[in-house]
Design an enzyme around this catalytic site. Structure first.
Site, PDB file in Angstrom:
ATOM      1  N   GLY A   1     -26.558  14.515 -23.803  1.00  0.00           N
ATOM      2  CA  GLY A   1     -25.126  14.433 -23.199  1.00  0.00           C
ATOM      3  C   GLY A   1     -25.184  14.273 -21.934  1.00  0.00           C
ATOM      4  O   GLY A   1     -26.059  13.891 -21.387  1.00  0.00           O
TER       5      GLY A   1
ATOM      6  N   GLY B   1     -30.557  16.455 -29.291  1.00  0.00           N
ATOM      7  CA  GLY B   1     -29.186  16.032 -28.573  1.00  0.00           C
ATOM      8  C   GLY B   1     -29.163  15.500 -27.260  1.00  0.00           C
ATOM      9  O   GLY B   1     -30.375  15.797 -26.514  1.00  0.00           O
TER      10      GLY B   1
ATOM     11  N   ASP C   1     -15.271  25.133 -22.986  1.00  0.00           N
ATOM     12  CA  ASP C   1     -15.806  24.095 -23.716  1.00  0.00           C
ATOM     13  C   ASP C   1     -16.069  24.288 -25.298  1.00  0.00           C
ATOM     14  O   ASP C   1     -17.052  24.135 -25.790  1.00  0.00           O
ATOM     15  CB  ASP C   1     -17.013  23.432 -23.121  1.00  0.00           C
ATOM     16  CG  ASP C   1     -17.381  21.990 -23.650  1.00  0.00           C
ATOM     17  OD1 ASP C   1     -16.352  21.475 -24.119  1.00  0.00           O
ATOM     18  OD2 ASP C   1     -18.447  21.600 -23.328  1.00  0.00           O
TER      19      ASP C   1
ATOM     20  N   VAL D   1     -31.549  17.934 -25.010  1.00  0.00           N
ATOM     21  CA  VAL D   1     -31.733  19.303 -25.724  1.00  0.00           C
ATOM     22  C   VAL D   1     -32.860  18.984 -26.818  1.00  0.00           C
ATOM     23  O   VAL D   1     -32.925  17.856 -27.487  1.00  0.00           O
ATOM     24  CB  VAL D   1     -30.615  19.932 -26.514  1.00  0.00           C
ATOM     25  CG1 VAL D   1     -31.083  21.255 -27.323  1.00  0.00           C
ATOM     26  CG2 VAL D   1     -29.418  20.107 -25.564  1.00  0.00           C
TER      27      VAL D   1
ATOM     28  N   LYS E   1     -32.991  23.446 -23.483  1.00  0.00           N
ATOM     29  CA  LYS E   1     -31.865  22.446 -22.543  1.00  0.00           C
ATOM     30  C   LYS E   1     -32.533  22.078 -21.543  1.00  0.00           C
ATOM     31  O   LYS E   1     -32.526  23.088 -20.644  1.00  0.00           O
ATOM     32  CB  LYS E   1     -30.685  23.363 -22.816  1.00  0.00           C
ATOM     33  CG  LYS E   1     -29.509  22.725 -22.095  1.00  0.00           C
ATOM     34  CD  LYS E   1     -28.201  23.507 -22.231  1.00  0.00           C
ATOM     35  CE  LYS E   1     -27.143  22.691 -21.600  1.00  0.00           C
ATOM     36  NZ  LYS E   1     -25.742  23.719 -21.740  1.00  0.00           N
TER      37      LYS E   1
ATOM     38  N   TYR F   1     -24.911  16.495 -19.898  1.00  0.00           N
ATOM     39  CA  TYR F   1     -25.481  17.574 -19.337  1.00  0.00           C
ATOM     40  C   TYR F   1     -27.396  17.508 -19.047  1.00  0.00           C
ATOM     41  O   TYR F   1     -28.014  17.825 -18.350  1.00  0.00           O
ATOM     42  CB  TYR F   1     -25.451  18.862 -19.915  1.00  0.00           C
ATOM     43  CG  TYR F   1     -25.691  18.780 -21.530  1.00  0.00           C
ATOM     44  CD1 TYR F   1     -26.941  18.875 -21.965  1.00  0.00           C
ATOM     45  CD2 TYR F   1     -24.343  18.536 -22.202  1.00  0.00           C
ATOM     46  CE1 TYR F   1     -26.995  18.630 -23.236  1.00  0.00           C
ATOM     47  CE2 TYR F   1     -24.759  18.554 -23.636  1.00  0.00           C
ATOM     48  CZ  TYR F   1     -25.888  18.460 -24.130  1.00  0.00           C
ATOM     49  OH  TYR F   1     -26.058  18.253 -25.499  1.00  0.00           O
ATOM     50  N   GLY F   2     -27.662  16.577 -19.876  1.00  0.00           N
ATOM     51  CA  GLY F   2     -29.153  16.240 -20.058  1.00  0.00           C
ATOM     52  C   GLY F   2     -29.499  16.314 -21.546  1.00  0.00           C
ATOM     53  O   GLY F   2     -28.722  15.783 -22.415  1.00  0.00           O
TER      54      GLY F   2
END
Lengths: 170, 396
Positions: free
Chosen positions: B25, B23, B150, B30, B45, B27-28
């Site tokens: 996004g 993943g 979220d 995964v 993560k 945020y960074g």
């Protein structure tokens, strides 16, 4: 709703007395006075930054926890108190910019002129390093922090103390 | 298990194998990896720790770790340990190129994948179970005075046995006891954003999570998001055309909100929520949905009240294992891949058709042989489809 995970950890007296600074050859009186100096720094800088008292109280707890694990010889008390205040302001959702934080310390009367400089990159680096080291040493455990001030109220209530006693205890 | 593990890059390779990016996004990243010794699959993560960070350790990460360490619930994805990686001998704290990872159990499915996989047939017992587990997790989070901020179907993970795990506390924060404290308005992925946030309120409370849970329930019933708005204005138009434009008489002081005038102008009345779910007429679940998707946060039920709703005690009983989940993971990235493939196939067939058309036309008229391919239009649909998942990660 409290479970065992969130109880504030408590140390035995022998553990408290055996700090890293002591192993590094700092005697008890020096360490104690250093820690008190750090707490004073945090309190005064916090007032200069117009932070709520809760942030300073928490920063002082962080400071004591940090120096349980770190040596005063390796990590200067000034950087330690700066990073403790930085961490605690982040925790309390009242984060201040590092620039303003250093500026607040500069404005204190404890240091000779130009000892603390906002534009000193080495100093910023030092603070950030101390912050990270502190986080690792604390195991990122910042969630279980009880303020000792609550106990004061608790005991005052039992002892039926008056306002003067409360002020003194504070 | 220690809470913090420090490694250098070489040791890291010895510890984990089969590292894959699952993943990505705001945020960074995964990563999915297998621990060599225990053979356990974990999700890593990454935490953005840029070398030029001026403010020290990111506040959002401190927030997330704090939240994760506070919670202790079967339906909340728990933090295993923190992994700190540095590539030099200097150590993690002093090296500028060091990295940090949060290590979780790897959970294969999420609700986005399960809902949009046409091969999975939903039944009421499993939906009930998922909703119940999700709501208990939300109640647990709220009981600590915290807001998730979220909740969306791709943040609700599902294990093979049907256990729901609420994940991603990157935007979560503790509520301040002082009621006058304002929070950042730009939270919650757009499709799951409640009306009070869309109208610019910054003194919201934990009811924003309840709205998002309602959106997920609607997504279960419809098998597609209920309010897939392309922007804030479109979101408001979709919500208010279904629920009616709120006024001061239906929602106390709503007209005082910052964006009220902008957002509520020119909204046409559409089918109501009950009309939208006309095929569920007479079912108790619509009652619950209506209570969860109440536009006034003061009238919206709390997560705890929702759990006591009669729908959960009605037959069929909630059952974790009523739904047979596939062995391959069905998650957001799977949906994205599926979507991209679909798009590719459509492009290919389109091109072939164009070629055929072009050949025929060229024989007739060589000058305006082929129409411009509608490439641009397809791109737009693509971004619209996934715009709902983009969100800025910086909140103060």
């Amino acid at each position: 709703m409290k479970d065992t995970k969130n109880i504030t950890p408590r140390l035995a007296l022998s553990q408290i007395e055996r700090t890293r600074s002591r192993e590094d050859g700092v005697d008890a009186i020096t360490e104690k006075s250093m820690r008190i100096f750090g707490c004073h720094l945090i309190q005064d800088a916090g007032i200069a930054l117009k932070l709520p008292q809760l942030v300073m109280a928490r920063a002082q707890i962080i400071l004591h926890r940090i120096y349980q694990k770190l040596s005063l010889r390796e990590h200067d008390i000034i950087y330690g108190s700066m990073s403790a205040l930085l961490l605690s302001s982040k925790l309390e959702e009242d984060a201040k910019q590092l620039y303003n934080l250093i500026d607040a310390f500069r404005s204190l009367s404890y240091f000779p002129k130009d000892f603390v400089d906002v534009h000193n990159m080495a100093m910023r680096e030092h603070i950030l390093r101390t912050e990270r080291t502190a986080l690792v040493e604390l195991g990122f455990n910042l969630h279980n922090m009880e303020l000792p001030h609550a106990y004061i109220f608790f005991y005052l209530h039992i002892l039926e103390g008056n306002d003067i006693l409360a002020q003194k205890a504070w | 298990m220690p809470s913090v593990v420090i490694h250098n890059v070489r040791e890291l390779r010895e510890r984990y194998e089969k590292v894959l990016v699952v993943g990505e996004g705001a945020y960074g990243r995964v990563l999915k990896a297998t621990e060599r010794i225990t053979k356990e699959i974990v999700a890593l993560k990454s935490i953005p720790l840029c070398s030029g960070d001026k403010e020290g350790f990111p506040i959002s990460t401190i927030r997330e770790i704090n939240q994760l360490k506070t919670f202790n619930h079967n339906n909340v994805l728990s933090l295993r340990y923190l992994l700190l990686v540095s590539d030099t001998k200097e150590g993690w704290a002093t090296c500028s190129r060091s990295e940090a990872y949060l290590v979780f159990d790897y959970v294969p499915h999420d609700l986005t994948g399960i809902i949009s996989d046409p091969g999975i047939l939903m039944n009421e017992a499993s939906i009930k179970s998922y909703m119940q587990q999700l709501l208990t997790a939300v109640v647990h989070v709220h009981s600590f005075g915290s807001m998730h901020c979220d909740i969306k179907s791709s943040n609700v993970l599902v294990k093979y046995d049907g256990t729901v795990k609420l994940a991603d506390f990157g935007l979560a924060r503790f509520k301040n006891p002082n009621p006058n404290v304002t929070y950042c308005n730009n939270v919650v992925t757009r499709w799951y954003r409640p009306p009070e946030l869309l109208l610019g309120d910054n003194k919201y409370n934990e009811k924003i999570d309840v709205w998002a849970v309602g959106c997920i329930l609607a997504e279960f019933m419809d098998r597609r998001p209920i309010y897939p708005g392309s922007d804030e204005k479109d979101m408001c138009a979709r919500i208010f055309s279904m629920m009616g434009v709120p006024t001061n008489s239906t929602w106390n002081n709503v007209e005082g909100l910052k964006l009220y005038r902008v957002m509520t102008s020119g909204i046409a009345k559409g089918p109501s929520l009950r009309d939208h779910f006309a095929s569920f007429r007479g079912f108790v679940v619509v009652d619950l949905l209506e209570a969860l998707l109440q536009i006034d946060p003061n009238k919206r039920i709390s997560a705890e009240q929702a759990l006591r709703h009669p729908w959960f005690s009605q037959a069929p009983e909630p059952s974790k294992s009523a739904l047979k989940l596939p062995t391959e993971s069905r998650n957001e990235s799977w949906v994205k891949k599926q979507f991209a493939e679909q798009e590719k196939r459509r492009m290919q067939s389109h091109q072939q058709q164009m070629l055929r058309n072009g050949n025929r036309k060229r024989s007739i008229d060589t000058l305006n042989a082929s129409q411009p391919p509608p490439k641009k239009q397809q791109k737009i649909t693509n971004t619209v489809r996934y715009n709902g998942h983009t969100i800025t990660n910086t909140i103060h």
